[in-house]
Design an enzyme around this catalytic site. Sequence first.
Site, mmCIF file in Angstrom:
data_model
loop_
_atom_site.group_PDB
_atom_site.id
_atom_site.type_symbol
_atom_site.label_atom_id
_atom_site.label_comp_id
_atom_site.label_asym_id
_atom_site.label_seq_id
_atom_site.Cartn_x
_atom_site.Cartn_y
_atom_site.Cartn_z
ATOM 1 N N LYS A 9 0.981 -1.388 -0.104
ATOM 2 C CA LYS A 9 -0.324 0.008 0.177
ATOM 3 C C LYS A 9 1.130 1.499 -0.144
ATOM 4 O O LYS A 9 2.087 1.091 0.099
ATOM 5 C CB LYS A 9 -0.955 -0.037 1.231
ATOM 6 C CG LYS A 9 -1.880 -0.789 1.247
ATOM 7 C CD LYS A 9 -3.076 -1.252 2.634
ATOM 8 C CE LYS A 9 -3.532 -2.726 1.960
ATOM 9 N NZ LYS A 9 -4.994 -2.211 3.497
ATOM 10 N N TYR A 49 -11.679 -2.746 -3.115
ATOM 11 C CA TYR A 49 -13.119 -2.944 -1.699
ATOM 12 C C TYR A 49 -14.158 -2.587 -1.717
ATOM 13 O O TYR A 49 -14.868 -2.156 -1.079
ATOM 14 C CB TYR A 49 -11.996 -1.599 -1.576
ATOM 15 C CG TYR A 49 -10.719 -2.004 -0.507
ATOM 16 C CD1 TYR A 49 -10.612 -2.833 -0.142
ATOM 17 C CD2 TYR A 49 -9.651 -1.344 -0.871
ATOM 18 C CE1 TYR A 49 -8.785 -3.354 0.626
ATOM 19 C CE2 TYR A 49 -8.267 -1.385 -0.501
ATOM 20 C CZ TYR A 49 -8.197 -2.531 0.018
ATOM 21 O OH TYR A 49 -6.938 -2.721 0.704
ATOM 22 N N ASN A 112 -2.020 -0.266 7.161
ATOM 23 C CA ASN A 112 -1.420 -1.847 7.720
ATOM 24 C C ASN A 112 -0.447 -2.316 6.457
ATOM 25 O O ASN A 112 -0.794 -2.968 6.265
ATOM 26 C CB ASN A 112 -2.950 -2.590 8.367
ATOM 27 C CG ASN A 112 -3.315 -2.815 6.832
ATOM 28 O OD1 ASN A 112 -3.361 -1.838 6.740
ATOM 29 N ND2 ASN A 112 -4.868 -3.746 7.097
ATOM 30 N N HIS A 115 -1.615 -5.493 1.248
ATOM 31 C CA HIS A 115 -2.755 -5.987 0.839
ATOM 32 C C HIS A 115 -2.245 -7.522 0.375
ATOM 33 O O HIS A 115 -1.907 -7.446 -0.774
ATOM 34 C CB HIS A 115 -4.058 -5.355 -0.204
ATOM 35 C CG HIS A 115 -5.289 -6.261 -0.830
ATOM 36 N ND1 HIS A 115 -6.004 -6.758 -0.190
ATOM 37 C CD2 HIS A 115 -5.044 -7.521 -1.716
ATOM 38 C CE1 HIS A 115 -6.930 -7.600 -0.371
ATOM 39 N NE2 HIS A 115 -6.709 -7.400 -1.597
ATOM 40 N N GLU A 126 -9.328 -10.296 -8.131
ATOM 41 C CA GLU A 126 -8.356 -8.848 -7.838
ATOM 42 C C GLU A 126 -7.011 -8.714 -8.680
ATOM 43 O O GLU A 126 -6.772 -7.549 -9.454
ATOM 44 C CB GLU A 126 -8.032 -8.861 -5.967
ATOM 45 C CG GLU A 126 -8.757 -8.472 -5.870
ATOM 46 C CD GLU A 126 -8.229 -8.763 -3.916
ATOM 47 O OE1 GLU A 126 -7.212 -9.126 -3.422
ATOM 48 O OE2 GLU A 126 -9.072 -9.019 -3.470
#
Length: 149
Positions: A9, A49, A112, A115, A126
């Site tokens: 990310k 998402y 975080n 992914h 994805e």
Amino acid sequence: MERTYVMIKPDGVQRNLVGQIINKFESKGYRLASMKLLRITEEQAKEHYKEHIGKPFFPGLLEYIISGPVVAMVWEGKDVVAAARQMMGKTNPLEAAPGTIRGDFGLDIGRNVIHGADSVKSAEREIAIYFNKQEICSYEKTLESWLYE
Ligand code: DAT
Ligand code: MG
């Protein structure tokens, strides 16, 4: 052989964690099938998402995920979907075990670092958001006989 989608990310890129994260997957024995650095579009982010649209954290998640370039990767190998999730650790870095990527590198659920797809089906979905078929490399590595019985 399984395939998964992993994405470093924007915070992982900004914090210079790209090399360390790739190293974990490489040295575990997984095979890189594709990789690119890209700034994802709002449309891609919403598609990725979509299960979270409408949740209170969604606007913040969307803003964060499009805030800078990400590293999108496809990794292949034995049980790689579940293994990548284990390597990442729990969603909230404070709950992620030490030794996991989120456990070692993160503090906040909204930052975080990484992914990873949560199932083979999600991985397929994805991968199709970020890569076209010609971008996925199919090949063998000679050391695989030292990784697999
Ligand atoms: P994961 O990324 O572990 O698959 P998820 O699919 O439940 O977790 O959520 C996607 C991302 O959304 C997650 O990586 C961080 C963010 N997120 C999830 N729950 C959150 C919450 N309660 N508050 C803030 N951000 C959250
Ligand atoms: Mg998820």
